[in-house]
Design a protein around this motif. Structure first.
Motif, PDB file in Angstrom:
ATOM      1  N   PRO A  92     -38.977 -80.088  19.238  1.00 27.22           N
ATOM      2  CA  PRO A  92     -40.265 -80.783  19.322  1.00 27.22           C
ATOM      3  C   PRO A  92     -40.260 -82.127  18.593  1.00 27.22           C
ATOM      4  O   PRO A  92     -39.550 -82.309  17.602  1.00 27.22           O
ATOM      5  CB  PRO A  92     -41.238 -79.807  18.648  1.00 27.22           C
ATOM      6  N   ARG A  93     -41.064 -83.028  19.107  1.00 29.20           N
ATOM      7  CA  ARG A  93     -41.174 -84.367  18.511  1.00 29.20           C
ATOM      8  C   ARG A  93     -41.554 -84.285  17.036  1.00 29.20           C
ATOM      9  O   ARG A  93     -41.007 -85.007  16.210  1.00 29.20           O
ATOM     10  CB  ARG A  93     -42.222 -85.208  19.264  1.00 29.20           C
ATOM     11  N   GLN A  94     -42.476 -83.395  16.685  1.00 33.18           N
ATOM     12  CA  GLN A  94     -42.915 -83.304  15.290  1.00 33.18           C
ATOM     13  C   GLN A  94     -41.845 -82.742  14.360  1.00 33.18           C
ATOM     14  O   GLN A  94     -41.985 -82.799  13.152  1.00 33.18           O
ATOM     15  CB  GLN A  94     -44.232 -82.526  15.142  1.00 33.18           C
ATOM     16  N   LEU A  95     -40.774 -82.200  14.942  1.00 32.73           N
ATOM     17  CA  LEU A  95     -39.653 -81.713  14.126  1.00 32.73           C
ATOM     18  C   LEU A  95     -38.461 -82.651  14.214  1.00 32.73           C
ATOM     19  O   LEU A  95     -37.343 -82.281  13.853  1.00 32.73           O
ATOM     20  CB  LEU A  95     -39.242 -80.302  14.577  1.00 32.73           C
TER      21      LEU A  95
ATOM     22  N   GLY B 162     -45.173 -76.568  19.487  1.00 35.36           N
ATOM     23  CA  GLY B 162     -44.349 -77.307  18.540  1.00 35.36           C
ATOM     24  C   GLY B 162     -43.395 -76.439  17.758  1.00 35.36           C
ATOM     25  O   GLY B 162     -42.859 -76.854  16.733  1.00 35.36           O
TER      26      GLY B 162
END
Length: 90
Positions: free
Chosen positions: A40-43, A65
């Protein structure tokens, strides 16, 4: 959806043999694929093609996410429960 996105989606689709990378269900015109960021982008996942996979809408929504390893473990447990007849939709 721009031309580069279409090319990415087509390339990923050809690579995955027209199935969801998580649950392996086939894609059809009435159940089109979604593009998911494997990490995921947030990771810290990127928009690069190597991080993009095709997923059915259900799996993409469920994964959200979460890290891929956690979600894949969840899917294994879910599929085992379903195969054993332990899942009930009541």
């Amino acid at each position: 959806m721009g031309i580069p996105d279409r090319r990415r989606k087509l390339a990923a689709l050809l690579e995955q043999r027209k199935r969801c990378v998580y649950c392996t269900r086939k894609f059809y015109c009435w159940r089109p694929p979604t593009i998911d960021h494997f990490v995921p982008r947030q990771l810290g996942g990127s928009h690069k093609l190597k991080n993009l996979v095709l997923a059915c809408g259900r799996c993409n929504t469920l994964k959200s996410g979460h890290p891929p390893g956690v979600f894949l473990l969840f899917m294994q447990l879910l599929l085992r429960s379903h195969a054993a007849g332990e899942l009930h939709y009541d």
